[in-house]
Design a protein around this motif. Structure first.
Motif, PDB file in Angstrom:
ATOM      1  N   SER A  71       0.852  -1.192   0.000  1.00 54.64           N
ATOM      2  CA  SER A  71       0.000   0.000   0.000  1.00 54.64           C
ATOM      3  C   SER A  71       0.892   1.247   0.000  1.00 54.64           C
ATOM      4  CB  SER A  71      -0.918  -0.003   1.215  1.00 54.64           C
ATOM      5  OG  SER A  71      -0.161   0.007   2.414  1.00 54.64           O
ATOM      6  N   ARG A  72       0.316   2.377  -0.376  1.00 55.99           N
ATOM      7  CA  ARG A  72       1.095   3.602  -0.564  1.00 55.99           C
ATOM      8  C   ARG A  72       1.832   4.030   0.710  1.00 55.99           C
ATOM      9  NH1 ARG A  72       1.935   7.482  -4.075  1.00 55.99           N
ATOM     10  NH2 ARG A  72       2.193   9.647  -3.428  1.00 55.99           N
ATOM     11  N   SER A  73       1.252   3.734   1.872  1.00 59.11           N
ATOM     12  CA  SER A  73       1.871   4.160   3.126  1.00 59.11           C
ATOM     13  C   SER A  73       3.232   3.505   3.355  1.00 59.11           C
ATOM     14  CB  SER A  73       0.943   3.845   4.310  1.00 59.11           C
ATOM     15  OG  SER A  73       0.664   2.452   4.362  1.00 59.11           O
ATOM     16  N   PHE A  76       6.320   5.771   3.201  1.00 59.66           N
ATOM     17  CA  PHE A  76       6.518   6.876   4.150  1.00 59.66           C
ATOM     18  C   PHE A  76       6.844   6.313   5.531  1.00 59.66           C
ATOM     19  CE2 PHE A  76       3.542   8.174   0.845  1.00 59.66           C
ATOM     20  CZ  PHE A  76       4.161   9.299   0.360  1.00 59.66           C
ATOM     21  N   THR A 146      -5.230  -0.575   1.826  1.00 57.65           N
ATOM     22  CA  THR A 146      -5.051  -1.817   2.567  1.00 57.65           C
ATOM     23  C   THR A 146      -6.372  -2.570   2.651  1.00 57.65           C
ATOM     24  OG1 THR A 146      -3.311  -0.779   3.890  1.00 57.65           O
ATOM     25  CG2 THR A 146      -4.254  -2.820   4.735  1.00 57.65           C
ATOM     26  N   ASP A 174       1.841  -2.496   7.374  1.00 49.88           N
ATOM     27  CA  ASP A 174       2.255  -1.308   8.128  1.00 49.88           C
ATOM     28  C   ASP A 174       1.051  -0.481   8.558  1.00 49.88           C
ATOM     29  OD1 ASP A 174       1.419  -0.118   5.695  1.00 49.88           O
ATOM     30  OD2 ASP A 174       2.829   1.535   5.980  1.00 49.88           O
ATOM     31  N   GLY A 175      -0.151  -0.982   8.284  1.00 51.11           N
ATOM     32  CA  GLY A 175      -1.320  -0.136   8.551  1.00 51.11           C
ATOM     33  C   GLY A 175      -2.504  -0.891   9.105  1.00 51.11           C
ATOM     34  N   ASP A 208       2.040   2.734  12.269  1.00 54.03           N
ATOM     35  CA  ASP A 208       0.583   2.879  12.197  1.00 54.03           C
ATOM     36  C   ASP A 208      -0.145   1.550  12.079  1.00 54.03           C
ATOM     37  OD1 ASP A 208      -1.623   4.592  12.262  1.00 54.03           O
ATOM     38  OD2 ASP A 208      -1.872   4.471  10.092  1.00 54.03           O
TER      39      ASP A 208
END
Length: 498
Positions: A71-73, A76, A146, A174-175, A208
């Motif tokens: 996922s995009r997160s 970061f 996600t 991560d989310g 996160d």
């Protein structure tokens, strides 16, 4: 030596047998609950693990699916995606020759990174396939959201028809599962479809991830959960996890409970190394079977809760409530199993006898209280200044419980939250992820290192009383000194006409 010659399963039943025969004035009904602790161990005696080899017919013993959150997160910071890719490559490198495997990428939906969407079957580990998988993983990019249900369902479809006795999924995120509503399959629907199909370990990375999400997935799919505080720690964690997986000695173990007439099974759950509710397996035949999966060389504890009515029963005598057996389905390697054991009750009118509890039951209650205190401290912390006093009180309570348990792992995790040793105050400047690590730590339980330091030991059942006899006609299990079958047939088991 082969795995078949070396694998052994052990079983011990711990309980405080006395239960009150007379109801308390405020009690409703006449049933009493008996809580027993089953300590089950698997010993390989130094042999190679099942998952590290092949089945007797030459097929792979392990089928592995590695799921990478893309996922995009994960960008970061970008160190998360880099660490995820390097750890996945390290895990692939450790897979034994001929192991079946696949690598998935997960965001709004899931795709097969290796062996690729045009190859619906799993890859077979070898130098070429490992190198190809590493190349495919290292060029992964991240985008989208996600939706973990779709990731797990693709893993299920890949593993569905594979004959390997050990089927394992390693999931990294991560989310939070925040795009479940947009997914083709919800997480709950996927868990319903996946339960019993494979074991899933779930790991968190970054700042996160959601501890309750990891706990929920792994409790349903019989796996373990973990997280890393620094991205650089992930590769070593994955290598340790895969090494442990390759030591698998038994792919599935079942606890069979056969209650006597008038006894009801209320609950069966794992309590060490973490709490996990077990549900009855369908079509088990004699007794009721509860499935546990993927054992290495380890010991786990389970709590069994039985209910029975003392009305009309003898006082002061050991009576059997249920028989416990360990069953291992045939996976090509014979395993030495322990004999069946009884769970007993002794109805008593002595309130002192009836008030005692087995130390294992008491210990689990303390863990439940500690976990509840951590959850209460976190909820209070989320309220900011208004919840500060409540958070401090709950943290202090959790620290006292961890000290009483003698659990150094939980104590260390709590002290990372505390504002200095002995202060009992929540440290300023905490991040949400600090609490997520603590929630995971409070969900793990450990047996006592020094049992003698806990509550007074409960007298052991004598060796003669700890054996069972099986009726050759109806299969009833009862104490070894039984003269007659206590089941439907009532035949004589001992004596001249047996």
């Amino acid at each position: 030596m082969t795995v078949a010659e070396e694998t052994e399963v052990t079983l011990d039943v711990g309980q405080q047998k006395e239960l009150p025969a007379e109801p308390a004035a405020q009690a409703r009904g006449t049933e009493r609950e008996m809580h027993a602790i089953l300590e089950i161990g698997v010993r390989g005696h130094g042999g190679a693990g099942l998952a590290g080899g092949r089945t007797p017919d030459g097929g792979p013993a392990l089928a592995e699916v590695l799921i990478v959150d893309t996922s995009r997160s994960m960008l970061f910071p970008a160190a998360k995606l880099h660490a995820a890719k390097e750890a996945t490559v390290a895990a692939v490198r450790l897979l034994p020759e001929n192991t079946a495997f696949a690598v998935l990428s997960g965001h709004f939906h899931a795709t097969v990174v290796h062996p690729g969407p045009d190859r619906p079957a799993l890859a077979v580990a070898g130098p070429g396939e490992r190198a190809a998988a590493a190349r495919a993983v290292r060029i992964l990019d991240a985008n989208g959201g996600t939706a973990i249900g779709t990731w797990l369902d693709l893993a299920r479809r890949l593993l569905k028809d594979h004959p390997a006795p050990v089927k394992h999924v390693l999931l990294l995120t991560d989310g939070r599962n925040e795009h479940d509503h947009r997914a083709a399959m919800s997480l709950e629907t996927a868990l319903d479809a996946c339960e019993g199909r494979f074991v899933c370990d779930a790991w968190g990375i970054g700042d996160d991830w959601d501890a309750e999400l990891l706990l929920h997935i792994t409790r349903r799919l019989h796996g373990r959960r973990g997280a890393v505080r620094e991205e650089s720690e992930l590769t070593a964690a994955y290598e340790e996890l895969i090494a442990g997986l390759l030591g698998t000695a038994v792919p599935e173990l079942r606890i069979r409970l056969t209650p006597t007439a008038g006894t009801v099974i209320r609950q069966v759950k794992q309590i060490v190394p973490g709490e996990q509710e077990l549900v009855p397996a369908p079509g088990a035949g004699r007794g009721t079977e509860y499935v546990t999966r993927a054992w290495g060389e380890e010991v786990r504890h389970f709590q069994v809760v039985l209910a029975a009515d003392p009305t009309g029963r003898e006082r002061g005598e050991d009576l059997q409530l249920a028989a416990v057996e360990i069953v291992v389905p045939d996976f090509g390697h014979p395993v030495r199993l322990p004999p069946p054991r009884p769970i007993l009750v002794r109805w008593t009118d002595n309130p002192l006898d009836a008030s005692r509890r087995h130390p294992g039951v008491h210990r689990h209650e303390l863990y439940q209280q500690a976990s509840a205190a951590v959850a209460g401290a976190y909820r209070a912390w989320l309220r900011g200044a208004d919840g500060r006093a409540s958070a401090d009180r709950e943290l202090t309570r959790a620290l006292h419980l961890a000290a009483e348990l003698g659990d150094t792992h939980l104590l260390d995790a709590l002290r990372l939250i505390e504002d200095g040793p002995g202060s009992g105050r929540v440290r300023a400047g905490l991040k949400d992820v600090d609490w997520q690590h603590l929630i995971l730590s409070s969900a793990m339980t450990t047996p006592p290192l020094h049992p003698a330091a806990g509550p007074p030991p409960v007298p052991e059942v004598s060796p003669d009383a700890d054996e069972l006899v099986e009726c050759p006609d109806c299969g009833w299990l009862g104490p070894a000194d039984s003269v007659y079958c206590g089941g439907e047939c009532g035949r004589r088991l001992r004596g001249p006409s047996a």
